[in-house]
Design an enzyme around this catalytic site. Structure first.
Site, PDB file in Angstrom:
ATOM      1  N   ALA A 103       0.817  -1.107   0.026  1.00 56.67           N
ATOM      2  CA  ALA A 103       0.011  -0.054   0.101  1.00 56.67           C
ATOM      3  C   ALA A 103       0.788   1.012   0.047  1.00 56.67           C
ATOM      4  O   ALA A 103       1.900   1.101   0.361  1.00 56.67           O
ATOM      5  CB  ALA A 103      -0.868   0.081   1.249  1.00 56.67           C
ATOM      6  N   GLY A 122       0.659  -4.791   0.919  1.00 57.17           N
ATOM      7  CA  GLY A 122      -0.676  -5.071   0.058  1.00 57.17           C
ATOM      8  C   GLY A 122      -0.273  -5.753  -1.300  1.00 57.17           C
ATOM      9  O   GLY A 122      -1.305  -6.238  -1.822  1.00 57.17           O
ATOM     10  N   GLU A 139      -0.644  -9.401  -0.428  1.00 59.65           N
ATOM     11  CA  GLU A 139      -1.874  -9.402  -0.067  1.00 59.65           C
ATOM     12  C   GLU A 139      -2.690  -9.737  -1.326  1.00 59.65           C
ATOM     13  O   GLU A 139      -3.796 -10.374  -1.569  1.00 59.65           O
ATOM     14  CB  GLU A 139      -2.430  -8.475   0.582  1.00 59.65           C
ATOM     15  CG  GLU A 139      -1.772  -8.471   2.068  1.00 59.65           C
ATOM     16  CD  GLU A 139      -2.123  -7.267   3.191  1.00 59.65           C
ATOM     17  OE1 GLU A 139      -1.735  -6.092   2.605  1.00 59.65           O
ATOM     18  OE2 GLU A 139      -2.465  -7.608   4.118  1.00 59.65           O
ATOM     19  N   GLU A 197       4.821  -4.992   7.169  1.00 59.34           N
ATOM     20  CA  GLU A 197       4.165  -3.919   7.674  1.00 59.34           C
ATOM     21  C   GLU A 197       4.595  -3.749   9.352  1.00 59.34           C
ATOM     22  O   GLU A 197       4.481  -2.499   9.499  1.00 59.34           O
ATOM     23  CB  GLU A 197       2.425  -4.308   7.717  1.00 59.34           C
ATOM     24  CG  GLU A 197       1.844  -4.349   6.453  1.00 59.34           C
ATOM     25  CD  GLU A 197       1.908  -5.467   5.652  1.00 59.34           C
ATOM     26  OE1 GLU A 197       2.764  -6.276   5.937  1.00 59.34           O
ATOM     27  OE2 GLU A 197       1.160  -5.482   4.816  1.00 59.34           O
TER      28      GLU A 197
END
Ligand code: CAA
Length: 259
Positions: A65, A110, A113, A133
């Protein structure tokens, strides 16, 4: 909405979705999530498209992200960002057609993911995976705490998430995070061949198989088996079941109609 960060291409029965923000290693901001939402909606509706490939431009699949977008979020804004990402990734996961991640490079946070919200991951030997993260002071926010243990087991998921360490494609293969590793120049050919093989099967049977596997992974085996019996029965009311079996008996090529 004009797509600024995603390239959508269609080649016969397959669609190729490329995250295209190479300057920021394809990191996912809210704009990309909104564009993905639109693209997924379109591909769900498109009856001609029977398999989808997801990849990234340049040296990253998706490097996570967007950290610059998240840096100053407060808790409510963080919640909204996480909910939006999870909503879009669930839409991808629930698409009634196979989705293959062609992991060309960094798949971190992300990005890892996103690859896990796809049905299958084929990696370039240059790909790198990880959930870094906690090193940024956050938890994985787009499904990593849920999908990673389901894919590689609780112990391995905890090792990766608690350490934030980055693993290479061979290690990802060893732990079952990816299905196959190929040389970078072979990646798209390999993935397209697989996507086309899937697109050549009876689409309703593929869709119902996906639904049965997905549901079965989340419930007890008796409920899963009972759902399988239901989708198996549904297949016998399709034209494609009659066609697939008639073609086998008649020793001829089959011609599925997605009906
Ligand atoms: N967000 C925003 N920008 C990013 C980014 C990210 N996740 N990853 C890379 N970029 C940007 C860099 O800031 C850099 O921009 P500038 O050129 O403007 O400085 C550009 O992309 C190129 O990156 P690097 O110079 O760092 O490239 P590198 O080859 O030296 O390193 C890398 C590559 C190891 C992937 C490194 O970029 C990196 O560690 N990126 C962050 C990975 C990460 O922590 N991802 C998790 C994000 S949090 C998350 O995803 C939360 C969630 O679960 C929802």
């Amino acid at each position: 909405m004009e797509l600024k960060n995603i390239i959508l291409e269609k080649e016969c029965k397959i669609a190729i979705v490329t995250i295209n923000r190479p300057k920021a290693l394809n990191s996912i901001n809210s704009e990309i999530l909104k564009e993905l939402d639109i693209v997924i909606d379109e591909l769900c509706e498109d009856k001609e498209i029977l398999a989808v490939i997801l990849t990234g431009t340049g040296k990253a699949f998706v490097a996570g992200a967007d950290i610059s977008e998240m840096e100053n979020l407060n808790s409510d804004e963080g919640r909204r960002f996480g909910i939006l990402g999870n909503k879009v990734f669930r839409m991808l996961e629930n698409m009634g057609k196979p989705v293959i991640a062609a992991v060309n490079g960094f798949a971190l946070g992300g990005g890892c993911e996103l690859s896990m919200a796809c049905d299958i991951r084929i990696a370039s030997s240059k790909a790198k995976f990880g959930q870094p993260e906690v090193g940024l002071g956050i938890t994985p926010g787009f499904g990593g705490t849920q999908r990673l243990p389901r894919l590689v087991g609780e112990g391995m998921a905890k090792e990766l998430i608690f350490s934030g360490k980055v693993i290479d494609a061979q290690e990802a293969l060893r732990i079952g995070l990816v299905n196959k590793v190929v040389e970078p120049e072979q990646l798209m050919d390999e993935v397209k061949t697989l996507a086309n093989t899937m697109a050549a099967q009876a689409p309703i049977a593929v869709k119902l198989s996906k639904a049965a596997i997905s549901r079965g992974m989340q419930c007890d085996i008796d409920s899963g088996i009972s759902y399988e019996a239901e989708v198996f029965a549904q297949c016998f009311s399709t034209e494609d079941q009659k066609e697939g079996m008639a073609a086998f008996i008649d020793k001829r090529d089959k011609c599925f109609k997605n009906r």
